[in-house]
Design a protein around this motif. Sequence first.
Motif, PDB file in Angstrom:
ATOM      1  N   LEU A  16      31.580  46.337  44.693  1.00  0.00           N
ATOM      2  CA  LEU A  16      32.292  46.330  43.413  1.00  0.00           C
ATOM      3  C   LEU A  16      33.674  45.715  43.572  1.00  0.00           C
ATOM      4  O   LEU A  16      34.146  44.984  42.686  1.00  0.00           O
ATOM      5  N   SER A  17      34.314  45.977  44.701  1.00  0.00           N
ATOM      6  CA  SER A  17      35.627  45.403  44.952  1.00  0.00           C
ATOM      7  C   SER A  17      35.533  43.874  45.037  1.00  0.00           C
ATOM      8  O   SER A  17      36.375  43.145  44.496  1.00  0.00           O
ATOM      9  N   GLY A  18      34.511  43.382  45.708  1.00  0.00           N
ATOM     10  CA  GLY A  18      34.286  41.930  45.796  1.00  0.00           C
ATOM     11  C   GLY A  18      34.012  41.338  44.424  1.00  0.00           C
ATOM     12  O   GLY A  18      34.523  40.268  44.076  1.00  0.00           O
ATOM     13  N   GLN A  19      33.172  42.044  43.656  1.00  0.00           N
ATOM     14  CA  GLN A  19      32.866  41.568  42.294  1.00  0.00           C
ATOM     15  C   GLN A  19      34.142  41.534  41.446  1.00  0.00           C
ATOM     16  O   GLN A  19      34.365  40.622  40.673  1.00  0.00           O
ATOM     17  N   LEU A  20      34.972  42.570  41.634  1.00  0.00           N
ATOM     18  CA  LEU A  20      36.222  42.644  40.896  1.00  0.00           C
ATOM     19  C   LEU A  20      37.143  41.490  41.292  1.00  0.00           C
ATOM     20  O   LEU A  20      37.777  40.859  40.439  1.00  0.00           O
ATOM     21  N   SER A  21      37.205  41.185  42.589  1.00  0.00           N
ATOM     22  CA  SER A  21      38.019  40.064  43.056  1.00  0.00           C
ATOM     23  C   SER A  21      37.492  38.748  42.481  1.00  0.00           C
ATOM     24  O   SER A  21      38.265  37.890  42.048  1.00  0.00           O
ATOM     25  N   ALA A  23      35.791  38.412  39.744  1.00  0.00           N
ATOM     26  CA  ALA A  23      36.077  38.426  38.303  1.00  0.00           C
ATOM     27  C   ALA A  23      37.545  38.083  38.065  1.00  0.00           C
ATOM     28  O   ALA A  23      37.895  37.351  37.132  1.00  0.00           O
ATOM     29  N   ALA A  24      38.447  38.608  38.936  1.00  0.00           N
ATOM     30  CA  ALA A  24      39.875  38.316  38.783  1.00  0.00           C
ATOM     31  C   ALA A  24      40.135  36.836  39.017  1.00  0.00           C
ATOM     32  O   ALA A  24      40.907  36.199  38.276  1.00  0.00           O
ATOM     33  N   ILE A  25      39.482  36.266  40.041  1.00  0.00           N
ATOM     34  CA  ILE A  25      39.629  34.829  40.314  1.00  0.00           C
ATOM     35  C   ILE A  25      39.118  34.020  39.127  1.00  0.00           C
ATOM     36  O   ILE A  25      39.762  33.073  38.668  1.00  0.00           O
ATOM     37  N   GLU A  26      37.959  34.400  38.631  1.00  0.00           N
ATOM     38  CA  GLU A  26      37.373  33.716  37.472  1.00  0.00           C
ATOM     39  C   GLU A  26      38.291  33.847  36.259  1.00  0.00           C
ATOM     40  O   GLU A  26      38.497  32.890  35.508  1.00  0.00           O
ATOM     41  N   CYS A  27      38.858  35.035  36.100  1.00  0.00           N
ATOM     42  CA  CYS A  27      39.785  35.277  34.980  1.00  0.00           C
ATOM     43  C   CYS A  27      41.011  34.381  35.117  1.00  0.00           C
ATOM     44  O   CYS A  27      41.471  33.791  34.141  1.00  0.00           O
ATOM     45  N   LYS A  28      41.556  34.264  36.327  1.00  0.00           N
ATOM     46  CA  LYS A  28      42.716  33.397  36.558  1.00  0.00           C
ATOM     47  C   LYS A  28      42.368  31.939  36.285  1.00  0.00           C
ATOM     48  O   LYS A  28      43.163  31.203  35.708  1.00  0.00           O
TER      49      LYS A  28
END
Length: 133
Positions: A16-21, A23-28
């Motif tokens: 989940l932490s990797g997915q969150l990272s 997602a954050a990269i994708e969001c940026k």
Amino acid sequence: NNLRLAVTPTVDITYLSGQLSLAAIECKKLQKAEEEKAAADAKAAIEEHARRDERRRRERERAAERLREEEELRAKIAAKEAALADAAEKKKEVLRMQREEHEMERKRARERLDAERAVVEQRLAAEREMQAQ
């Protein structure tokens, strides 16, 4: 979901932490793309506004030039009309003076004829008087 149930909570948190990272990269990336698009849109709007302003400025300059040309033309026309009126007035004056001169010549000719007639009448009267004697 079945796979998740088999995974331990630590692996699940790591996943989940990797997915969150990710997602954050994708969001940026999305945010950066939106900012770049907004900047490009703003730049395009500014350029379009500048083009419109330039077009209006050129139209105003052309209108001012046309107005100057019209005013120059009106001034030339007015000058020609004034010159024509002046020439017509001078022509009238010349014609009046010629008419007066012609009338004076006719008057002098009439006076000369009257004087000659008087001389001839005196001669005739004198001849008649001599013939009568």
